[in-house]
Design an enzyme around this catalytic site. Structure first.
Site, PDB file in Angstrom:
ATOM      1  N   CYS A 206     -50.436 -88.688  47.708  1.00 28.58           N
ATOM      2  CA  CYS A 206     -51.029 -90.146  47.968  1.00 28.58           C
ATOM      3  C   CYS A 206     -51.591 -90.847  46.769  1.00 28.58           C
ATOM      4  O   CYS A 206     -51.096 -91.998  46.401  1.00 28.58           O
ATOM      5  CB  CYS A 206     -51.895 -90.002  48.885  1.00 28.58           C
ATOM      6  SG  CYS A 206     -52.705 -91.491  49.365  1.00 28.58           S
ATOM      7  N   TYR A 210     -49.676 -94.367  45.143  1.00 28.71           N
ATOM      8  CA  TYR A 210     -50.278 -95.410  44.954  1.00 28.71           C
ATOM      9  C   TYR A 210     -50.437 -96.005  43.695  1.00 28.71           C
ATOM     10  O   TYR A 210     -50.361 -97.163  43.264  1.00 28.71           O
ATOM     11  CB  TYR A 210     -51.980 -95.467  45.729  1.00 28.71           C
ATOM     12  CG  TYR A 210     -52.118 -95.644  46.983  1.00 28.71           C
ATOM     13  CD1 TYR A 210     -52.220 -97.030  47.593  1.00 28.71           C
ATOM     14  CD2 TYR A 210     -51.392 -94.816  48.078  1.00 28.71           C
ATOM     15  CE1 TYR A 210     -52.566 -97.438  48.798  1.00 28.71           C
ATOM     16  CE2 TYR A 210     -51.594 -95.232  49.275  1.00 28.71           C
ATOM     17  CZ  TYR A 210     -52.202 -96.399  49.710  1.00 28.71           C
ATOM     18  OH  TYR A 210     -52.135 -96.923  51.112  1.00 28.71           O
ATOM     19  N   TYR A 237     -54.967-100.880  42.043  1.00 24.07           N
ATOM     20  CA  TYR A 237     -54.024 -99.591  41.799  1.00 24.07           C
ATOM     21  C   TYR A 237     -53.289 -99.635  40.762  1.00 24.07           C
ATOM     22  O   TYR A 237     -52.738 -98.431  40.323  1.00 24.07           O
ATOM     23  CB  TYR A 237     -53.247 -99.555  43.248  1.00 24.07           C
ATOM     24  CG  TYR A 237     -53.969 -99.272  44.280  1.00 24.07           C
ATOM     25  CD1 TYR A 237     -54.597 -98.134  44.604  1.00 24.07           C
ATOM     26  CD2 TYR A 237     -54.258-100.172  45.401  1.00 24.07           C
ATOM     27  CE1 TYR A 237     -55.431 -97.609  45.737  1.00 24.07           C
ATOM     28  CE2 TYR A 237     -55.136 -99.929  46.578  1.00 24.07           C
ATOM     29  CZ  TYR A 237     -55.720 -98.743  46.734  1.00 24.07           C
ATOM     30  OH  TYR A 237     -56.520 -98.310  47.563  1.00 24.07           O
ATOM     31  N   GLU A 279     -47.014 -90.507  54.081  1.00 26.85           N
ATOM     32  CA  GLU A 279     -47.119 -91.592  53.509  1.00 26.85           C
ATOM     33  C   GLU A 279     -46.057 -92.359  54.022  1.00 26.85           C
ATOM     34  O   GLU A 279     -46.510 -93.851  54.239  1.00 26.85           O
ATOM     35  CB  GLU A 279     -47.353 -91.510  52.184  1.00 26.85           C
ATOM     36  CG  GLU A 279     -48.520 -90.723  51.589  1.00 26.85           C
ATOM     37  CD  GLU A 279     -49.619 -91.827  51.798  1.00 26.85           C
ATOM     38  OE1 GLU A 279     -49.365 -93.144  51.960  1.00 26.85           O
ATOM     39  OE2 GLU A 279     -50.832 -91.678  51.423  1.00 26.85           O
TER      40      GLU A 279
END
Length: 603
Positions: A206, A210, A237, A279
Site C-alpha cells: 500500500c 501510493y 503522496y 488495493e
C-alpha cells in the site's frame, strides 16, 4: 523480414538447450546443431520484468517488480485516472476520503500490534515512527474534510473492498497467518518477530503503491495549474516525506525478514500479493458516476472494435525468421548420403544464413540513415513519412528476393513449423489480452495480426495452441508440396507500405458492412518497429510496445510524438477528447499488462 534480429541469435553462446526438443520432444541427439542453443533459450524464457535476475535486490523491490501488473490495474482505474485529470466528481472524492480514514485507522492499529511483536528496540522505534506517519496522514485527511466540506458527523458505512483489506491487515497483525502458530501460542520473541515481518509484508504494498501513484500523478501536474482540485492530495503522496516513509517501510521489511526461511518468505510473498490485489479492488470499488476514458473496450461496447497487432517481437520473444532459420539448420542433412530431396547441407545452410544476416543488417542501417538524412519535419508529416518508407519497402522486398533465391527455406516440414509455433513463448500478458477480448460477452471485437513473417502457419499454430483460433492472420505464406516447403513464398505483407494497405483494406471492407448496421468503428494497432509505423498512425489508437530505436528515430524525424499511454489518457480525460487516427501521436507502454489495464480494466 528483420533478419538483423534473428541471425544474431545463431551466434549467441548464452543458451544450453537445442531446438530439437521443441520440434521432436525432449530426446537428445548429438546431431543437433549447436547454433540452436540461443533459440531454445529465447523460446523458454519470456522477457518479463519478473524474469530478470534480482538476486541482490531487496525483498520489497523483488515483490514490487513481480506484482507490477496489479499496480497498473490500480493506476488505470476510472477513479485514479479521473483524480489525476482533476475532473473527478467531488462527491466521489469525499466518499474515497471517508473510506481511506478507515484504512488509515486500521494501518495505525496494525503498526501498534507489530511494534508489540518486535524484539529489537530499533525495530520498535522504526515501527512507531511509521505509525506516527499514518497519524499525520489522518490529520491531512482532516484538512480534506474541511476543504471539501465533508460532514464528519455523518456516519459513512464501510464498503466491502475497504472491509476486506482492513480485516486482512488486522488479522495478519494479530498473527492469524497461514503456517504460523495461533496467537497466544507464540513461544519465543523470534516467533513474535515473524508477525511483525508479516505485518510489514501486508502494509508495504500500500505504501509503495501510493508513493508510486503520487510520483506518476505529480509528474503530470502543470506547474502553472492552480485550479486542480486534488493538487494537495497529489503533492502529499509525491512529496519527499511520503516517498521516504514508503522507503522506510520497505527497508524495515527487509530487515525483519533477513533471517527467515524460504517457506516464511513465501508467506510474505503471498501476503504482499494479496495486499496488492485488495488495493486494486479498493480503487475499482470507488463509485465513479461520471464518464471516463477507461476501460477502453467497456466504453466502446456499442461500437465495432478492430484490434490489430504485429507479431514478431510485439507478441513474441524472438523474431519468427530466427525460428525458421533454426528449423532449417537443425533439420538439414549433414552430408549428401541418403538425401531424398534436393536440399542444402547443414554447414552450407548456416553459412548462407550468416551471410544473409550480415547483408540485411548492413543494408537496413544504411536505409534508415538515408531516410534520416532527409530534411527533418517541423510538424507531423504523414505524406513525407510514406514517401520515405517507400525506400524501406523496396529494401525489404529485395532482401526477401535474396532469401528465396538462396534456397535456405527449402525442405522445411510443415509439422515441424507448427510444432515450433505451438511451443513458442509469447510476450508476457499478450495471450491474456487476446483471450479476454474474445471471451468478453457483448463485445463486438475482431482481432487481426499483420506480420512480415514468411510463414502464416507458424503464427496460426502459436495462437491456436492457446485457444485463440479466431485471430485473423495476414502474413506471407510458404508454398508446400506434400507438406515440404518448396523454398518459395507467397508474398503478401513484405513492407510498411504493404502493412498499411492491408490495414486500410480490412477497415474499408468492414466499413461497407457496418454502413448497413450504422455502427461506428474504433481501431487499435499494437506494434514495435518501423514496419508498423504507418499502421500505428492510421489507427485511432496506436500503441507502441518496447519500441526499437529506429522506430522512434524515424517517427520523430517526421514529427511523430511518442507519449506515455497513461499521460495521454489523463490528458484526454481532462479535455474530454475522442480518439482519432492520423493525429501524429503514438502511445508507449512498458508491457502487455499495461495494455490490459487500459483496454480491459480489472477482471
Amino acid at each position: 523480414m528483420r533478419i538483423l534480429f534473428s541471425l544474431s541469435l545463431l551466434r549467441s553462446p548464452l543458451a544450453p538447450a537445442p531446438i530439437r526438443s521443441l520440434l521432436f520432444g525432449s530426446k537428445k541427439s548429438s546431431s543437433v546443431s549447436r547454433s540452436a542453443a540461443a533459440f531454445s533459450s529465447a523460446m523458454s524464457i519470456p522477457p518479463s520484468i519478473s524474469a530478470v535476475s534480482h538476486s541482490e535486490e531487496a525483498l520489497a523491490g523483488k515483490l514490487w517488480i513481480r506484482f507490477n501488473r496489479e499496480c497498473l490495474f490500480s493506476m488505470y482505474s476510472p477513479f485514479a485516472v479521473s483524480l489525476a485529470a482533476g475532473n473527478l466528481k467531488i462527491e466521489t472524492f469525499r466518499q474515497y476520503i471517508a473510506q481511506d480514514v478507515h484504512f488509515l485507522k486500521a494501518f495505525a492499529h496494525a503498526y501498534e500490534l507489530a511494534a508489540e511483536c518486535a524484539d529489537d528496540d530499533d525495530d520498535k522505534l522504526a515501527i512507531s515512527n511509521l505509525r506516527k506517519s499514518v497519524m499525520d496522514e489522518l490529520k491531512m485527511h482532516d484538512s480534506f474534510v474541511q476543504d471539501w466540506e465533508l460532514d464528519i458527523n455523518k456516519e459513512v458505512s464501510v464498503n466491502s473492498a475497504t472491509l476486506r483489506y482492513t480485516e486482512f491487515l488486522l488479522a495478519t497483525a494479530s498473527g492469524k497467518v497461514e503456517g504460523l502458530k495461533a496467537p497466544g501460542m507464540l513461544d519465543t520473541p523470534f516467533e513474535k518477530t515473524k508477525v511483525a515481518a508479516y505485518t510489514l509484508g501486508a502494509v508495504t504494498p500500500c505504501m509503495k503503491l501510493y508513493a508510486f501513484l503520487g510520483k506518476e500523478f505529480g509528474a503530470l501536474l502543470d506547474s502553472c495549474e492552480v485550479n486542480h482540485p486534488y493538487k494537495k492530495w497529489i503533492e502529499n503522496y509525491s512529496s519527499d516525506a511520503f516517498q521516504a516513509s514508503a522507503k522506510q517501510t520497505e527497508d524495515l521489511l527487509e530487515k525483519l525478514s533477513v533471517c527467515m526461511t524460504g517457506e516464511e518468505l513465501d508467506i510474505i510473498e503471498k501476503l504482499y500479493q494479496q495486499a496488492m490485489k485488495l488495493e486494486v479492488e479498493f480503487f475499482h470499488a470507488q463509485p465513479v458516476a461520471q464518464p471516463t476514458i477507461v476501460p477502453l473496450l467497456k466504453n466502446h461496447s456499442k461500437d465495432e472494435l478492430m484490434i490489430f497487432s504485429d507479431f514478431d517481437l510485439t507478441c513474441t520473444v524472438v523474431d519468427s525468421s530466427a525460428i525458421l532459420a533454426e528449423i532449417a539448420i537443425v533439420t538439414a542433412p549433414k552430408d549428401d548420403q541418403g538425401q531424398q530431396i534436393d536440399r542444402m547441407l547443414s554447414a552450407d545452410l548456416k553459412n548462407t544464413w550468416s551471410l544473409l544476416s550480415k547483408q540485411y543488417t548492413e543494408h537496413y542501417e544504411e536505409c534508415i540513415e538515408s531516410i534520416l538524412n532527409k530534411e527533418k519535419a517541423d510538424k507531423f508529416d504523414y505524406e513525407g513519412l510514406c514517401e520515405a518508407l517507400e525506400q524501406l519497402s523496396e529494401f525489404e522486398k529485395k532482401a526477401n528476393d535474396r532469401v528465396i533465391e538462396s534456397g535456405v527455406l527449402k525442405g522445411l516440414n510443415l509439422d515441424d513449423i507448427k510444432r515450433a509455433g505451438e511451443r513458442l513463448i509469447l510476450q508476457d500478458g499478450c495471450i491474456n489480452v487476446f483471450q479476454k477480448i474474445l471471451k468478453t460477452q457483448d463485445l463486438n471485437a475482431k482481432l487481426h495480426v499483420l506480420s512480415y513473417c514468411w510463414c502464416g502457419d507458424l503464427i496460426r499454430a502459436a495462437f491456436s495452441a492457446r485457444g485463440v483460433d479466431s485471430v485473423e492472420v495476414h502474413a506471407n505464406e510458404f508454398t508446400f508440396e506434400e507438406s515440404i516447403s518448396t523454398g518459395e513464398i507467397e508474398r503478401k505483407v513484405e513492407s510498411p507500405i504493404d502493412k498499411a494497405q492491408q490495414f486500410k483494406s480490412i477497415l474499408q471492407n468492414r466499413k461497407k458492412e457496418e454502413d448497413k448496421e450504422e455502427k461506428s468503428i474504433l481501431t487499435v494497432y499494437i506494434g514495435d518497429s518501423v514496419g508498423d509505423l504507418l499502421c500505428l498512425l492510421e489507427a485511432d489508437i496506436g500503441i507502441v510496445v518496447a519500441s526499437s530505436s529506429s522506430l522512434r528515430r524515424v517517427g520523430s524525424h517526421f514529427g511523430v510524438s511518442f507519449v506515455p499511454l497513461f499521460s495521454g489518457i489523463v490528458q484526454k480525460q481532462k479535455q474530454e477528447e475522442t480518439w482519432k487516427g492520423l493525429s501524429g501521436t503514438l502511445y508507449t507502454v512498458s508491457s502487455w499488462a499495461e495494455i490490459h489495464s487500459f483496454a480491459l480494466g480489472w477482471d
